[in-house]
Design an enzyme around this catalytic site. Sequence first.
Site: not given
Length: 718
Positions: A284-285
């Site tokens: 997700r980062a």
Amino acid sequence: MPLVRSHYPFSAIVGCDAGEPDDLGLSLILTGISPQIGGVLVRGEKGTAKSTAARALAALLPPVDVHPADRFSTDPADPDDASPDGPFEPGGPLESRPVRLVELPVGATEDRVLGSLHLEQALSHGKVAYEPGLLARAHRGILYADEVNLLPDHLVDLLLDAAATGRVTVERDGFSMEHAARFLLIGTMNPEEGELRPQLLDRFGLTVEVAAPRDPAPRAEVVRRRMAYDADPAAFAARHRPSEEALAARIAAARSRLGEVRLPDAALHKIAEICAAFDVDGLRADIVTARTAVAHAAWAGRTTVTRDDIRRAARLALPHRRRRNPFDAPGLDEELLDRILGDDELPPDPPDGTTPPPPADGGPDGPDAGPGGDGPDGGGPTDGPGDGTGSGGSTHGPEGAADSDSTPQPGGTPALPDGAAPGTAGDEAPDGSRRTAPAAETTVKATAPYRPRLLTVRGTGEGADGRRSRALGARGRRIGADRPGHRGARGSLHLVETVRAAAARAGAARSGSVRAAGPLRLRPEDLRTSVREGREANLILFCVDASGSMAARKRMTQVKTAVLSLLLDAYRRRDKVGLITFRGQDAELALPPTHSVDIAAARLDGLPAGGRTPLAEGLLEAARVVARERRRDPRLRPLLVVVTDGRATGGKDAVARSLAAADQVASLGVSTVVVDSESGPLRLGLAAHLAARLHADHLPVREVSADALSTAVRERAA
């Protein structure tokens, strides 16, 4: 574009009024340009314009088109965004309205957030109708949660589900409903009041740390503008309207340019390299950093993502995703970030459209480069507690101050009374003389925390939702029903029990065996609500002995590790914590009861050990804190954890005063656990006697670990 003023103007906030806003203003602007980023979490001390900036953002966003009769604000241009109020006539009239700012109060109920049965329709017309909740109102708008870290767990669960799926499903009160809920989530919090659950923390795309400026000039400017706004809000807004309109126009232009911005493969590889180097969890980062870099390029008027766009994006998207446990300080090593980015601008994509291979060495210093070359961020030991480095044996003073509690030292040196550390000021020798050596203090660090055994408060309470002790409340398994307001009857209306109570009343009122015809009529006294048993949060008050006897045999390392492990457990169970230390001649409330477990861990990490043992003062201070907290919140039940070896050497008649203080604590009826830190082959068992006096549970420090307890049980069963 017309603007609807509802709050303090965004462009009037100091730091957001320049051509290049600060991190707070930039993060809000970028999420306004690209809502897919996932929202912003603003962390900082009170009085730093967190709420002001969040509320002012709505006036800058472009309005949305909706069907006039649609309560769910679905997008008419999106065929997959169906409204429960539909279907609507294709090509029908539309209306444009400002973006909604929906505030989620800390005390909101689940019905208010999800929606519930429309009581007026049900009672007046006998129809089952759905009344939309806050999540429905926030669709295509902003959902703002002030003090988001104080939200109860059941509301956090609802937010997590809506953020993950973009939809809300309601199954209750005889109806089933599903609708879209895609919103820009903005949360503000003061870390001193407690941390945020890791699951919800990861759902925020960006995070910003804010603090009040220390320079007098900007502080004075903040006060000047605020006083001008309070004196005449309309005139103040009129003066800033041109800058507001210009900022709104720039955001709208960046939105329209967003689809034209290209993310070169070299930039994408660089983003992946940065996220791998900083050892973030999941992917997700990477996605959020890429989206933020694209939004920043659109904001800057570029059509290609550059090195500067990636740097700004990483500084906002990665700090809160690097945390390994609740006690790790958030932040980003900007030197490492600059080394990975390098000094050269990113190469463009090949003109033939082929994908270039990634750099063979992973960048200037390799993907695993760090300040110490041992990992993504250096891999060296940190100053924070619970870093897992095993450095608990290091001290800033003489190491190994005493190797025995009561045996003579090598060379004929007599042992000190009660195991006090050598060199402690004011200690008496056996001949009655006073030692004049300066006081010796040691400061040791805890080793890696472990999973502790569960400590609970006796009985059943009625405190706030948590995960520690048994409690009657609005959540949990249903164990009965009672009249509203009775003990534990704080759940939702129980229809079956309500009807049963009304039927019993009506049957008792009728005489004879012939039942009167007619409908059953409900009265206020017939209402019944559910009684549910769940778990509550408690006040965990630590009373830690930091005297010289604790410094002996490096027992303070073991004690700090045990307390740190219990603090980590308190964080996970949403408890309130406080810390009392006693050493020398007095006790100190090192940390008043708070939800900020991080601060408690920091205070524990810097706690020195040395001097005499004023056990009575420590217990009396604990009694005062418990009594004060009970007056503030009668429903908050305390759990007192006394960490000591049971010795009392501080002042005259130390033992007698300690016993009297223990009797005073016992009279409060507070659940207490005595963690016995005594070790070595020769033990006096004083902590066990203290536990008996306190009517407390006695727990050797080696048995605080849940794994150690399980091992002991298995060995005895073998």
